[in-house]
Design an enzyme around this catalytic site. Structure first.
Site, PDB file in Angstrom:
ATOM      1  N   ASP A 105       0.849  -1.192   0.000  1.00  0.00           N
ATOM      2  CA  ASP A 105       0.000   0.000   0.000  1.00  0.00           C
ATOM      3  C   ASP A 105       0.887   1.245   0.000  1.00  0.00           C
ATOM      4  O   ASP A 105       1.638   1.475   0.945  1.00  0.00           O
ATOM      5  CB  ASP A 105      -0.900  -0.029   1.236  1.00  0.00           C
ATOM      6  CG  ASP A 105      -1.717   1.239   1.421  1.00  0.00           C
ATOM      7  OD1 ASP A 105      -1.900   1.970   0.420  1.00  0.00           O
ATOM      8  OD2 ASP A 105      -2.159   1.495   2.560  1.00  0.00           O
TER       9      ASP A 105
ATOM     10  N   ASN B  80      -0.362   4.526  -0.466  1.00  0.00           N
ATOM     11  CA  ASN B  80      -1.029   5.780  -0.080  1.00  0.00           C
ATOM     12  C   ASN B  80      -1.733   5.719   1.270  1.00  0.00           C
ATOM     13  O   ASN B  80      -2.491   6.628   1.630  1.00  0.00           O
ATOM     14  CB  ASN B  80      -2.023   6.208  -1.168  1.00  0.00           C
ATOM     15  CG  ASN B  80      -3.142   5.188  -1.374  1.00  0.00           C
ATOM     16  OD1 ASN B  80      -3.179   4.153  -0.697  1.00  0.00           O
ATOM     17  ND2 ASN B  80      -4.044   5.472  -2.293  1.00  0.00           N
TER      18      ASN B  80
ATOM     19  N   ASP C 296      -4.156   3.765   2.603  1.00  0.00           N
ATOM     20  CA  ASP C 296      -5.598   3.532   2.767  1.00  0.00           C
ATOM     21  C   ASP C 296      -5.916   2.095   3.167  1.00  0.00           C
ATOM     22  O   ASP C 296      -7.088   1.727   3.234  1.00  0.00           O
ATOM     23  CB  ASP C 296      -6.354   3.915   1.492  1.00  0.00           C
ATOM     24  CG  ASP C 296      -5.993   3.041   0.284  1.00  0.00           C
ATOM     25  OD1 ASP C 296      -5.104   2.158   0.416  1.00  0.00           O
ATOM     26  OD2 ASP C 296      -6.593   3.233  -0.791  1.00  0.00           O
TER      27      ASP C 296
ATOM     28  N   ASP D 131      -1.846  -1.159  -4.037  1.00  0.00           N
ATOM     29  CA  ASP D 131      -2.130  -0.414  -5.259  1.00  0.00           C
ATOM     30  C   ASP D 131      -0.979  -0.568  -6.249  1.00  0.00           C
ATOM     31  O   ASP D 131       0.025  -1.228  -5.974  1.00  0.00           O
ATOM     32  CB  ASP D 131      -2.375   1.058  -4.931  1.00  0.00           C
ATOM     33  CG  ASP D 131      -1.352   1.623  -3.943  1.00  0.00           C
ATOM     34  OD1 ASP D 131      -0.149   1.403  -4.159  1.00  0.00           O
ATOM     35  OD2 ASP D 131      -1.765   2.271  -2.952  1.00  0.00           O
TER      36      ASP D 131
ATOM     37  N   ASP E  91      -8.693 -15.386 -17.427  1.00  0.00           N
ATOM     38  CA  ASP E  91      -9.477 -15.944 -16.332  1.00  0.00           C
ATOM     39  C   ASP E  91     -10.650 -16.758 -16.876  1.00  0.00           C
ATOM     40  O   ASP E  91     -11.364 -16.319 -17.779  1.00  0.00           O
ATOM     41  CB  ASP E  91     -10.005 -14.802 -15.452  1.00  0.00           C
ATOM     42  CG  ASP E  91     -10.763 -15.309 -14.248  1.00  0.00           C
ATOM     43  OD1 ASP E  91     -10.124 -15.838 -13.335  1.00  0.00           O
ATOM     44  OD2 ASP E  91     -12.007 -15.167 -14.233  1.00  0.00           O
TER      45      ASP E  91
ATOM     46  N   GLU F 155      -6.604 -19.873 -17.916  1.00  0.00           N
ATOM     47  CA  GLU F 155      -7.069 -20.638 -16.751  1.00  0.00           C
ATOM     48  C   GLU F 155      -8.149 -21.607 -17.197  1.00  0.00           C
ATOM     49  O   GLU F 155      -9.160 -21.201 -17.790  1.00  0.00           O
ATOM     50  CB  GLU F 155      -7.627 -19.689 -15.683  1.00  0.00           C
ATOM     51  CG  GLU F 155      -8.134 -20.428 -14.462  1.00  0.00           C
ATOM     52  CD  GLU F 155      -9.025 -19.582 -13.579  1.00  0.00           C
ATOM     53  OE1 GLU F 155      -9.017 -19.807 -12.353  1.00  0.00           O
ATOM     54  OE2 GLU F 155      -9.741 -18.709 -14.104  1.00  0.00           O
TER      55      GLU F 155
END
Length: 537
Positions: A24, A26, A28, A32, A203, A272
Protein backbone atom coordinates in the site's frame (compact mmCIF):
# COMPACT_ATOMS: atom_id res chain seq x y z
CA UNK A 1 18.23 -24.21 -30.35
CA UNK A 2 20.30 -22.22 -27.87
CA UNK A 3 18.93 -21.07 -24.51
CA UNK A 4 18.76 -17.50 -25.83
CA UNK A 5 16.44 -18.64 -28.62
CA UNK A 6 13.86 -20.15 -26.25
CA UNK A 7 10.67 -18.06 -26.22
CA UNK A 8 10.60 -16.13 -22.95
CA UNK A 9 7.41 -17.73 -21.69
CA UNK A 10 8.61 -21.32 -22.11
CA UNK A 11 9.78 -22.44 -18.71
CA UNK A 12 9.23 -18.93 -17.33
CA UNK A 13 8.92 -18.28 -13.62
CA UNK A 14 5.80 -16.10 -13.33
CA UNK A 15 5.19 -14.27 -10.03
CA UNK A 16 1.53 -13.60 -9.28
CA UNK A 17 0.77 -10.29 -7.56
CA UNK A 18 -2.62 -9.81 -5.92
CA UNK A 19 -2.65 -5.98 -5.88
CA UNK A 20 -4.95 -5.44 -2.89
CA UNK A 21 -2.56 -7.34 -0.64
CA UNK A 22 0.92 -6.63 -2.00
CA UNK A 23 1.97 -3.13 -0.93
CA UNK A 24 0.00 0.00 0.00
CA UNK A 25 1.63 3.25 -1.16
CA UNK A 26 -1.03 5.78 -0.08
CA UNK A 27 -2.00 4.60 3.38
CA UNK A 28 -5.60 3.53 2.77
CA UNK A 29 -5.10 -0.09 3.85
CA UNK A 30 -5.36 -1.47 0.31
CA UNK A 31 -2.46 -2.32 -1.99
CA UNK A 32 -2.13 -0.41 -5.26
CA UNK A 33 -0.14 -0.08 -8.48
CA UNK A 34 2.40 2.33 -7.01
CA UNK A 35 2.93 -0.19 -4.23
CA UNK A 36 3.85 -2.80 -6.82
CA UNK A 37 6.15 -0.35 -8.60
CA UNK A 38 7.91 0.39 -5.31
CA UNK A 39 8.60 -3.32 -4.82
CA UNK A 40 9.74 -4.20 -8.35
CA UNK A 41 13.40 -4.45 -7.30
CA UNK A 42 12.35 -7.05 -4.73
CA UNK A 43 10.46 -9.06 -7.34
CA UNK A 44 13.42 -8.85 -9.72
CA UNK A 45 15.70 -10.11 -6.93
CA UNK A 46 13.65 -13.32 -6.80
CA UNK A 47 15.03 -14.36 -10.18
CA UNK A 48 11.57 -14.61 -11.78
CA UNK A 49 10.90 -13.74 -15.41
CA UNK A 50 7.45 -12.18 -15.37
CA UNK A 51 4.76 -10.71 -13.13
CA UNK A 52 1.11 -11.64 -13.46
CA UNK A 53 -1.01 -8.85 -11.95
CA UNK A 54 -4.52 -9.78 -10.86
CA UNK A 55 -7.30 -7.37 -11.98
CA UNK A 56 -6.84 -3.66 -11.26
CA UNK A 57 -9.57 -2.41 -13.63
CA UNK A 58 -12.58 -0.27 -12.72
CA UNK A 59 -14.92 -2.45 -10.70
CA UNK A 60 -17.52 -2.35 -7.91
CA UNK A 61 -15.30 -5.00 -6.25
CA UNK A 62 -18.08 -7.47 -5.47
CA UNK A 63 -15.54 -10.17 -6.44
CA UNK A 64 -12.49 -7.99 -5.79
CA UNK A 65 -11.84 -6.95 -9.36
CA UNK A 66 -12.93 -10.07 -11.21
CA UNK A 67 -16.19 -8.17 -11.88
CA UNK A 68 -15.08 -5.54 -14.38
CA UNK A 69 -17.10 -2.41 -15.11
CA UNK A 70 -14.58 -0.83 -17.51
CA UNK A 71 -11.89 -2.93 -19.19
CA UNK A 72 -9.88 0.10 -20.28
CA UNK A 73 -9.56 2.04 -17.04
CA UNK A 74 -7.76 1.60 -13.72
CA UNK A 75 -9.94 1.54 -10.62
CA UNK A 76 -9.18 4.58 -8.42
CA UNK A 77 -8.61 2.13 -5.56
CA UNK A 78 -5.41 1.06 -7.32
CA UNK A 79 -4.37 4.40 -8.85
CA UNK A 80 -4.67 5.59 -12.43
CA UNK A 81 -3.39 4.84 -15.92
CA UNK A 82 -0.24 6.89 -15.39
CA UNK A 83 0.58 4.61 -12.45
CA UNK A 84 0.23 1.56 -14.67
CA UNK A 85 2.39 3.12 -17.38
CA UNK A 86 5.08 3.83 -14.79
CA UNK A 87 4.88 0.25 -13.49
CA UNK A 88 5.20 -1.16 -17.01
CA UNK A 89 8.17 1.05 -17.88
CA UNK A 90 10.07 0.26 -14.69
CA UNK A 91 9.38 -3.48 -14.94
CA UNK A 92 10.74 -3.54 -18.48
CA UNK A 93 13.82 -1.63 -17.33
CA UNK A 94 14.38 -4.42 -14.79
CA UNK A 95 13.92 -7.04 -17.54
CA UNK A 96 10.60 -8.21 -16.07
CA UNK A 97 7.66 -9.07 -18.31
CA UNK A 98 4.18 -7.88 -17.33
CA UNK A 99 1.13 -10.13 -17.74
CA UNK A 100 -2.33 -8.81 -16.84
CA UNK A 101 -5.50 -10.67 -15.93
CA UNK A 102 -8.25 -10.52 -18.55
CA UNK A 103 -11.70 -11.60 -17.40
CA UNK A 104 -13.51 -12.22 -20.67
CA UNK A 105 -16.42 -14.56 -19.95
CA UNK A 106 -18.42 -12.11 -17.82
CA UNK A 107 -18.59 -8.49 -16.73
CA UNK A 108 -19.86 -6.62 -13.71
CA UNK A 109 -23.57 -5.85 -13.67
CA UNK A 110 -22.43 -2.22 -13.49
CA UNK A 111 -20.76 -2.39 -16.90
CA UNK A 112 -22.43 -0.07 -19.43
CA UNK A 113 -23.00 -3.04 -21.74
CA UNK A 114 -25.15 -4.80 -19.15
CA UNK A 115 -27.00 -1.66 -18.08
CA UNK A 116 -28.14 -1.26 -21.69
CA UNK A 117 -28.80 -4.95 -22.27
CA UNK A 118 -31.07 -5.36 -19.26
CA UNK A 119 -33.34 -2.43 -20.17
CA UNK A 120 -35.30 -4.14 -22.95
CA UNK A 121 -35.32 -7.03 -25.39
CA UNK A 122 -34.83 -4.84 -28.46
CA UNK A 123 -31.94 -2.47 -27.66
CA UNK A 124 -28.56 -2.54 -29.44
CA UNK A 125 -27.04 -4.79 -26.78
CA UNK A 126 -30.09 -6.89 -26.01
CA UNK A 127 -28.28 -10.05 -27.14
CA UNK A 128 -24.90 -9.29 -25.55
CA UNK A 129 -25.61 -11.38 -22.44
CA UNK A 130 -27.17 -14.81 -21.91
CA UNK A 131 -30.90 -14.20 -21.46
CA UNK A 132 -33.59 -16.85 -21.25
CA UNK A 133 -37.31 -17.02 -20.58
CA UNK A 134 -38.64 -18.60 -17.41
CA UNK A 135 -40.33 -21.98 -17.45
CA UNK A 136 -44.12 -21.89 -17.36
CA UNK A 137 -44.03 -22.10 -13.55
CA UNK A 138 -41.58 -19.20 -13.29
CA UNK A 139 -38.55 -21.32 -12.46
CA UNK A 140 -35.17 -20.82 -14.20
CA UNK A 141 -34.73 -22.28 -17.69
CA UNK A 142 -32.49 -25.15 -16.58
CA UNK A 143 -30.62 -26.65 -13.63
CA UNK A 144 -27.24 -24.89 -14.02
CA UNK A 145 -25.59 -23.90 -10.76
CA UNK A 146 -23.26 -21.03 -9.81
CA UNK A 147 -19.77 -21.82 -8.54
CA UNK A 148 -20.46 -19.52 -5.59
CA UNK A 149 -23.57 -21.43 -4.53
CA UNK A 150 -27.20 -21.52 -5.67
CA UNK A 151 -28.72 -21.40 -9.13
CA UNK A 152 -26.83 -19.72 -11.98
CA UNK A 153 -29.82 -17.65 -13.08
CA UNK A 154 -30.99 -14.26 -11.82
CA UNK A 155 -34.39 -12.76 -12.59
CA UNK A 156 -34.38 -9.32 -14.25
CA UNK A 157 -37.80 -7.61 -14.00
CA UNK A 158 -37.03 -5.03 -16.71
CA UNK A 159 -36.85 -7.76 -19.36
CA UNK A 160 -39.00 -10.34 -17.60
CA UNK A 161 -36.18 -12.83 -18.22
CA UNK A 162 -33.39 -14.61 -16.41
CA UNK A 163 -29.71 -13.91 -17.08
CA UNK A 164 -26.90 -16.43 -16.63
CA UNK A 165 -24.14 -15.96 -14.05
CA UNK A 166 -21.65 -18.79 -13.59
CA UNK A 167 -20.15 -16.87 -10.68
CA UNK A 168 -21.81 -14.16 -8.53
CA UNK A 169 -25.19 -12.76 -9.55
CA UNK A 170 -23.35 -9.45 -10.01
CA UNK A 171 -21.21 -11.12 -12.74
CA UNK A 172 -23.54 -11.68 -15.73
CA UNK A 173 -22.16 -13.91 -18.48
CA UNK A 174 -21.52 -12.44 -21.93
CA UNK A 175 -23.10 -14.12 -24.94
CA UNK A 176 -20.08 -15.13 -27.01
CA UNK A 177 -22.37 -16.64 -29.64
CA UNK A 178 -22.86 -13.01 -30.73
CA UNK A 179 -19.97 -12.01 -33.08
CA UNK A 180 -20.24 -8.39 -31.94
CA UNK A 181 -19.46 -9.48 -28.37
CA UNK A 182 -16.38 -11.36 -29.51
CA UNK A 183 -15.10 -8.35 -31.42
CA UNK A 184 -15.72 -5.96 -28.54
CA UNK A 185 -13.87 -8.28 -26.18
CA UNK A 186 -10.93 -8.59 -28.58
CA UNK A 187 -10.81 -4.82 -28.96
CA UNK A 188 -10.51 -4.44 -25.19
CA UNK A 189 -7.68 -6.98 -25.08
CA UNK A 190 -5.86 -5.24 -27.92
CA UNK A 191 -6.02 -1.94 -26.03
CA UNK A 192 -3.58 -3.40 -23.47
CA UNK A 193 -1.39 -5.11 -26.06
CA UNK A 194 -0.95 -1.72 -27.74
CA UNK A 195 0.17 -0.31 -24.39
CA UNK A 196 2.97 -2.85 -24.32
CA UNK A 197 1.94 -5.61 -21.94
CA UNK A 198 3.84 -8.83 -22.56
CA UNK A 199 1.13 -11.34 -21.81
CA UNK A 200 -2.39 -12.14 -20.68
CA UNK A 201 -3.67 -14.43 -18.00
CA UNK A 202 -7.13 -15.40 -19.25
CA UNK A 203 -9.48 -15.94 -16.33
CA UNK A 204 -12.02 -18.79 -16.62
CA UNK A 205 -11.36 -18.91 -20.36
CA UNK A 206 -13.36 -22.10 -20.91
CA UNK A 207 -16.50 -20.34 -19.61
CA UNK A 208 -16.92 -18.02 -22.61
CA UNK A 209 -19.53 -20.10 -24.43
CA UNK A 210 -22.63 -21.88 -23.18
CA UNK A 211 -24.80 -24.56 -24.74
CA UNK A 212 -27.34 -22.70 -26.88
CA UNK A 213 -29.94 -25.40 -26.28
CA UNK A 214 -29.65 -24.75 -22.53
CA UNK A 215 -29.61 -28.49 -21.80
CA UNK A 216 -29.62 -29.60 -18.16
CA UNK A 217 -26.33 -30.76 -16.67
CA UNK A 218 -26.44 -34.41 -15.55
CA UNK A 219 -26.23 -35.29 -11.88
CA UNK A 220 -22.91 -36.38 -10.39
CA UNK A 221 -22.77 -39.38 -8.01
CA UNK A 222 -22.17 -38.54 -4.36
CA UNK A 223 -18.72 -40.14 -4.33
CA UNK A 224 -17.64 -37.93 -7.25
CA UNK A 225 -18.65 -34.62 -5.67
CA UNK A 226 -15.21 -33.22 -5.27
CA UNK A 227 -13.63 -30.23 -6.94
CA UNK A 228 -10.92 -27.63 -6.76
CA UNK A 229 -12.05 -24.49 -4.97
CA UNK A 230 -15.39 -25.89 -3.86
CA UNK A 231 -16.38 -28.61 -1.42
CA UNK A 232 -18.91 -31.40 -1.56
CA UNK A 233 -21.38 -29.28 0.43
CA UNK A 234 -21.55 -26.80 -2.47
CA UNK A 235 -24.40 -27.78 -4.84
CA UNK A 236 -22.10 -26.87 -7.77
CA UNK A 237 -20.36 -30.18 -7.04
CA UNK A 238 -23.63 -32.07 -7.59
CA UNK A 239 -23.39 -31.84 -11.41
CA UNK A 240 -21.21 -32.70 -14.36
CA UNK A 241 -20.71 -29.30 -15.99
CA UNK A 242 -21.02 -30.38 -19.60
CA UNK A 243 -23.22 -27.56 -20.88
CA UNK A 244 -22.53 -24.34 -18.97
CA UNK A 245 -18.86 -24.18 -20.07
CA UNK A 246 -16.15 -25.74 -22.30
CA UNK A 247 -18.19 -25.64 -25.51
CA UNK A 248 -16.61 -26.49 -28.90
CA UNK A 249 -17.28 -22.98 -30.27
CA UNK A 250 -14.66 -21.66 -27.87
CA UNK A 251 -11.84 -23.12 -29.98
CA UNK A 252 -12.55 -20.81 -32.91
CA UNK A 253 -12.60 -17.81 -30.57
CA UNK A 254 -9.23 -18.80 -29.13
CA UNK A 255 -7.86 -18.94 -32.66
CA UNK A 256 -9.14 -15.40 -33.29
CA UNK A 257 -7.51 -14.26 -30.07
CA UNK A 258 -4.20 -15.90 -30.98
CA UNK A 259 -4.23 -14.38 -34.47
CA UNK A 260 -4.61 -10.95 -32.90
CA UNK A 261 -1.83 -11.59 -30.39
CA UNK A 262 0.49 -12.75 -33.16
CA UNK A 263 0.45 -9.15 -34.41
CA UNK A 264 2.30 -8.27 -31.19
CA UNK A 265 5.55 -10.31 -31.19
CA UNK A 266 6.77 -11.93 -27.98
CA UNK A 267 3.41 -11.75 -26.23
CA UNK A 268 1.87 -14.84 -24.65
CA UNK A 269 -1.50 -15.96 -23.30
CA UNK A 270 -1.95 -18.16 -20.24
CA UNK A 271 -5.46 -19.58 -20.04
CA UNK A 272 -7.07 -20.64 -16.75
CA UNK A 273 -8.84 -23.93 -17.40
CA UNK A 274 -11.17 -25.75 -15.03
CA UNK A 275 -13.39 -28.32 -16.72
CA UNK A 276 -14.61 -31.85 -16.12
CA UNK A 277 -11.36 -33.06 -17.71
CA UNK A 278 -9.03 -30.08 -17.31
CA UNK A 279 -5.94 -31.86 -18.65
CA UNK A 280 -7.72 -32.85 -21.87
CA UNK A 281 -9.09 -29.32 -22.26
CA UNK A 282 -5.65 -27.88 -21.56
CA UNK A 283 -4.13 -30.02 -24.32
CA UNK A 284 -6.88 -28.98 -26.74
CA UNK A 285 -6.68 -25.27 -25.93
CA UNK A 286 -2.89 -25.10 -26.36
CA UNK A 287 -2.67 -26.70 -29.79
CA UNK A 288 -0.96 -24.67 -32.53
CA UNK A 289 -2.87 -21.50 -33.33
CA UNK A 290 -4.62 -21.29 -29.95
CA UNK A 291 -3.35 -20.02 -26.60
CA UNK A 292 0.31 -20.39 -25.67
CA UNK A 293 -0.09 -22.00 -22.24
CA UNK A 294 -2.77 -23.65 -20.15
CA UNK A 295 -3.07 -22.84 -16.45
CA UNK A 296 -3.95 -26.06 -14.72
CA UNK A 297 -5.70 -26.54 -11.37
CA UNK A 298 -4.43 -30.10 -11.10
CA UNK A 299 -1.72 -29.38 -8.49
CA UNK A 300 -3.95 -27.02 -6.49
CA UNK A 301 -5.36 -30.05 -4.71
CA UNK A 302 -4.95 -31.69 -1.32
CA UNK A 303 -3.39 -34.77 -2.94
CA UNK A 304 0.28 -34.52 -2.05
CA UNK A 305 1.85 -37.74 -3.29
CA UNK A 306 4.55 -38.71 -5.76
CA UNK A 307 2.12 -40.95 -7.64
CA UNK A 308 -0.46 -38.19 -8.09
CA UNK A 309 2.08 -35.68 -9.37
CA UNK A 310 3.65 -38.27 -11.69
CA UNK A 311 0.32 -39.46 -13.08
CA UNK A 312 -1.02 -35.92 -13.52
CA UNK A 313 1.98 -34.61 -15.42
CA UNK A 314 2.32 -37.84 -17.44
CA UNK A 315 -1.31 -37.74 -18.53
CA UNK A 316 -0.90 -34.20 -19.80
CA UNK A 317 2.28 -35.18 -21.66
CA UNK A 318 0.44 -38.05 -23.33
CA UNK A 319 -2.33 -35.74 -24.57
CA UNK A 320 -0.57 -32.50 -25.33
CA UNK A 321 0.81 -32.05 -28.84
CA UNK A 322 2.34 -28.67 -29.56
CA UNK A 323 1.04 -27.03 -26.39
CA UNK A 324 2.88 -25.95 -23.28
CA UNK A 325 1.68 -26.43 -19.69
CA UNK A 326 1.81 -24.13 -16.71
CA UNK A 327 1.84 -25.44 -13.17
CA UNK A 328 0.95 -23.78 -9.90
CA UNK A 329 0.58 -25.02 -6.33
CA UNK A 330 -0.83 -21.78 -4.83
CA UNK A 331 -2.91 -18.83 -6.00
CA UNK A 332 -5.47 -16.32 -4.74
CA UNK A 333 -8.30 -18.88 -4.77
CA UNK A 334 -6.96 -21.85 -2.78
CA UNK A 335 -5.43 -22.59 0.59
CA UNK A 336 -1.70 -21.81 0.62
CA UNK A 337 0.47 -24.79 -0.26
CA UNK A 338 2.55 -24.50 2.92
CA UNK A 339 -0.59 -25.45 4.89
CA UNK A 340 -2.33 -27.56 2.25
CA UNK A 341 0.58 -29.90 1.57
CA UNK A 342 2.07 -29.37 5.01
CA UNK A 343 -1.00 -30.97 6.57
CA UNK A 344 -1.85 -27.72 8.32
CA UNK A 345 1.66 -27.03 9.62
CA UNK A 346 4.10 -25.06 7.46
CA UNK A 347 7.61 -26.57 7.36
CA UNK A 348 10.42 -24.45 5.94
CA UNK A 349 12.38 -27.40 4.52
CA UNK A 350 9.25 -28.75 2.84
CA UNK A 351 8.56 -25.31 1.33
CA UNK A 352 12.07 -25.23 -0.16
CA UNK A 353 11.64 -28.71 -1.60
CA UNK A 354 8.22 -27.85 -3.10
CA UNK A 355 9.70 -24.79 -4.84
CA UNK A 356 12.44 -26.92 -6.39
CA UNK A 357 10.02 -29.68 -7.39
CA UNK A 358 7.52 -27.41 -9.12
CA UNK A 359 10.26 -25.35 -10.78
CA UNK A 360 11.75 -28.55 -12.20
CA UNK A 361 8.59 -29.78 -13.91
CA UNK A 362 8.19 -29.28 -17.63
CA UNK A 363 6.21 -26.09 -18.10
CA UNK A 364 5.98 -22.50 -17.00
CA UNK A 365 5.48 -21.99 -13.28
CA UNK A 366 3.24 -19.49 -11.50
CA UNK A 367 4.36 -18.63 -7.96
CA UNK A 368 1.88 -16.76 -5.79
CA UNK A 369 3.08 -13.81 -3.70
CA UNK A 370 4.23 -15.00 -0.27
CA UNK A 371 4.96 -18.50 -1.52
CA UNK A 372 8.64 -17.52 -1.60
CA UNK A 373 8.34 -16.78 2.14
CA UNK A 374 6.68 -20.09 2.98
CA UNK A 375 3.58 -18.30 4.29
CA UNK A 376 0.95 -20.63 5.78
CA UNK A 377 -2.77 -20.12 5.35
CA UNK A 378 -4.01 -17.30 7.58
CA UNK A 379 -6.81 -18.07 10.02
CA UNK A 380 -9.39 -15.30 9.59
CA UNK A 381 -12.17 -14.67 12.09
CA UNK A 382 -15.69 -14.58 10.68
CA UNK A 383 -16.09 -10.89 11.50
CA UNK A 384 -13.01 -10.10 9.39
CA UNK A 385 -14.09 -12.06 6.30
CA UNK A 386 -14.43 -10.15 3.03
CA UNK A 387 -14.92 -12.96 0.51
CA UNK A 388 -18.63 -13.47 -0.32
CA UNK A 389 -17.86 -17.11 -1.08
CA UNK A 390 -16.54 -17.72 2.43
CA UNK A 391 -19.33 -15.74 4.09
CA UNK A 392 -21.92 -17.89 2.27
CA UNK A 393 -20.36 -21.24 3.15
CA UNK A 394 -19.02 -20.50 6.64
CA UNK A 395 -18.08 -22.49 8.71
CA UNK A 396 -17.61 -25.63 6.57
CA UNK A 397 -15.69 -23.59 3.96
CA UNK A 398 -14.00 -20.36 4.98
CA UNK A 399 -13.51 -18.98 1.50
CA UNK A 400 -10.42 -17.43 -0.04
CA UNK A 401 -9.45 -14.72 2.44
CA UNK A 402 -6.92 -16.93 4.21
CA UNK A 403 -4.60 -16.86 1.20
CA UNK A 404 -5.22 -13.18 0.40
CA UNK A 405 -3.92 -11.49 3.53
CA UNK A 406 -1.29 -8.74 3.10
CA UNK A 407 2.38 -9.44 2.38
CA UNK A 408 4.57 -9.07 5.50
CA UNK A 409 7.50 -6.80 4.62
CA UNK A 410 9.03 -5.60 7.90
CA UNK A 411 8.50 -7.46 11.13
CA UNK A 412 8.70 -4.46 13.48
CA UNK A 413 6.61 -1.99 11.49
CA UNK A 414 2.86 -1.37 11.70
CA UNK A 415 0.97 -4.14 9.94
CA UNK A 416 4.33 -5.71 9.03
CA UNK A 417 5.12 -2.80 6.72
CA UNK A 418 2.16 -3.39 4.41
CA UNK A 419 0.25 -0.23 5.38
CA UNK A 420 0.10 2.33 8.16
CA UNK A 421 -3.70 2.12 8.01
CA UNK A 422 -5.87 -0.81 9.02
CA UNK A 423 -5.52 -3.33 6.16
CA UNK A 424 -8.54 -4.61 4.28
CA UNK A 425 -7.64 -8.04 5.71
CA UNK A 426 -5.61 -8.45 8.89
CA UNK A 427 -1.89 -9.25 8.93
CA UNK A 428 -1.89 -12.41 11.05
CA UNK A 429 0.67 -12.97 13.81
CA UNK A 430 1.95 -16.21 12.26
CA UNK A 431 3.16 -14.27 9.19
CA UNK A 432 5.15 -11.55 10.96
CA UNK A 433 8.23 -13.67 11.83
CA UNK A 434 8.32 -14.68 8.13
CA UNK A 435 8.58 -11.07 6.94
CA UNK A 436 10.83 -10.24 4.01
CA UNK A 437 13.34 -8.27 6.11
CA UNK A 438 13.75 -11.18 8.55
CA UNK A 439 14.29 -13.75 5.82
CA UNK A 440 16.65 -11.61 3.75
CA UNK A 441 19.00 -11.60 6.74
CA UNK A 442 18.82 -15.36 7.27
CA UNK A 443 20.90 -17.38 4.76
CA UNK A 444 18.90 -20.52 5.64
CA UNK A 445 15.47 -18.97 5.11
CA UNK A 446 12.84 -20.09 2.61
CA UNK A 447 13.23 -16.76 0.79
CA UNK A 448 16.99 -17.05 0.33
CA UNK A 449 16.63 -20.67 -0.80
CA UNK A 450 14.06 -19.49 -3.37
CA UNK A 451 16.38 -16.78 -4.71
CA UNK A 452 19.43 -19.04 -4.86
CA UNK A 453 17.54 -21.85 -6.54
CA UNK A 454 16.15 -19.57 -9.26
CA UNK A 455 19.67 -18.39 -10.11
CA UNK A 456 20.93 -21.97 -10.22
CA UNK A 457 18.00 -23.14 -12.37
CA UNK A 458 18.86 -20.65 -15.11
CA UNK A 459 22.21 -22.39 -15.58
CA UNK A 460 20.47 -25.59 -16.72
CA UNK A 461 18.52 -25.14 -19.98
CA UNK A 462 17.00 -28.61 -19.65
CA UNK A 463 15.11 -27.44 -16.52
CA UNK A 464 13.65 -24.59 -18.57
CA UNK A 465 12.81 -26.07 -21.96
CA UNK A 466 13.56 -29.79 -21.71
CA UNK A 467 11.36 -32.82 -22.21
CA UNK A 468 10.33 -34.81 -19.15
CA UNK A 469 10.54 -38.56 -18.48
CA UNK A 470 9.56 -40.07 -15.14
CA UNK A 471 11.63 -42.70 -13.34
CA UNK A 472 9.62 -45.38 -11.57
CA UNK A 473 9.92 -44.96 -7.78
CA UNK A 474 7.89 -45.84 -4.72
CA UNK A 475 6.32 -43.34 -2.33
CA UNK A 476 7.39 -40.87 -1.09
CA UNK A 477 10.09 -40.38 -3.74
CA UNK A 478 9.44 -38.58 -7.04
CA UNK A 479 12.11 -38.75 -9.75
CA UNK A 480 12.26 -37.71 -13.39
CA UNK A 481 14.64 -36.64 -16.15
CA UNK A 482 14.64 -33.34 -18.03
CA UNK A 483 16.49 -33.36 -21.36
CA UNK A 484 17.33 -30.56 -23.80
CA UNK A 485 19.92 -30.20 -26.56
CA UNK A 486 22.18 -32.98 -25.28
CA UNK A 487 21.90 -32.08 -21.58
CA UNK A 488 20.00 -34.37 -19.21
CA UNK A 489 19.33 -33.49 -15.57
CA UNK A 490 17.95 -36.11 -13.19
CA UNK A 491 15.67 -34.65 -10.52
CA UNK A 492 14.65 -36.37 -7.29
CA UNK A 493 12.50 -35.29 -4.34
CA UNK A 494 11.59 -36.79 -0.98
CA UNK A 495 8.05 -35.69 -0.21
CA UNK A 496 8.22 -36.91 3.39
CA UNK A 497 9.64 -35.74 6.72
CA UNK A 498 11.68 -38.93 7.19
CA UNK A 499 14.93 -40.15 5.68
CA UNK A 500 14.43 -42.50 2.74
CA UNK A 501 16.91 -44.78 0.98
CA UNK A 502 16.29 -46.03 -2.55
CA UNK A 503 18.31 -47.97 -5.12
CA UNK A 504 20.00 -45.88 -7.78
CA UNK A 505 17.90 -47.10 -10.69
CA UNK A 506 19.92 -45.20 -13.27
CA UNK A 507 23.58 -44.24 -13.53
CA UNK A 508 23.94 -40.88 -11.88
CA UNK A 509 26.57 -38.32 -11.01
CA UNK A 510 25.37 -35.81 -8.42
CA UNK A 511 25.15 -32.12 -9.31
CA UNK A 512 25.79 -29.50 -6.68
CA UNK A 513 22.68 -27.38 -5.99
CA UNK A 514 21.89 -24.59 -3.52
CA UNK A 515 19.34 -26.36 -1.30
CA UNK A 516 20.56 -27.54 2.10
CA UNK A 517 18.71 -30.88 2.23
CA UNK A 518 20.83 -32.73 -0.32
CA UNK A 519 20.50 -36.37 -1.28
CA UNK A 520 23.71 -38.42 -1.14
CA UNK A 521 24.92 -41.32 -3.28
CA UNK A 522 26.80 -44.32 -1.87
CA UNK A 523 27.58 -46.98 -4.48
CA UNK A 524 24.15 -47.97 -5.80
CA UNK A 525 22.00 -46.40 -3.08
CA UNK A 526 20.60 -42.89 -2.79
CA UNK A 527 19.85 -41.48 0.65
CA UNK A 528 17.30 -38.69 0.78
CA UNK A 529 17.13 -36.71 4.02
CA UNK A 530 13.76 -35.34 5.13
CA UNK A 531 12.41 -33.25 2.24
CA UNK A 532 15.68 -33.92 0.47
CA UNK A 533 16.42 -32.91 -3.11
CA UNK A 534 18.66 -34.56 -5.70
CA UNK A 535 19.98 -33.26 -8.99
CA UNK A 536 22.31 -35.32 -11.10
CA UNK A 537 23.46 -36.12 -14.59
Amino acid sequence: MSQSEIQWWKGAMIYQVYPRSFADSNGDGIGDLKGITNKLEYIASLGVDAIWISPFFKSPMKDFGYDIADYRDVDPLFGNMADFDELLEKAHALDLKIMIDQVLSHTSNEHDWFKESRNSRDNAKADWYVWADANEDGTPPNNWMSIFGGVAWQWEPRRQQYYLHNFLSSQPDLNFHNPDVQQAVLDNVEFWLKKGVDGLRLDAINFCFHDQQLRNNPAKPVDKRQGRGFSEDNPYAFQYHYYNNTQPENLEFLERLRAMMDKYPNTAALGEISSEDSLATMAEYTEDGRIHMGYSFELLTDDYSASYIRETVSRLEENVASGWPSWSVSNHDVKRVASRWGMGEANSEQCKMITALVASLKGSICFYQGEELGLPEADIAFEDLQDPYGITFWPTFKGRDGCRTPMPWKVNETNAGFSEAKPWLPVVDSHKPLSVDVQENDPNSVLMAFKNFMVWRKSHPSLIAGDIEFIKTEEPILMFKRSFEGETVICGFNLSEREVKVPALVAIQLLEHPLKAKASLNKNEITFPAYGVLYGK
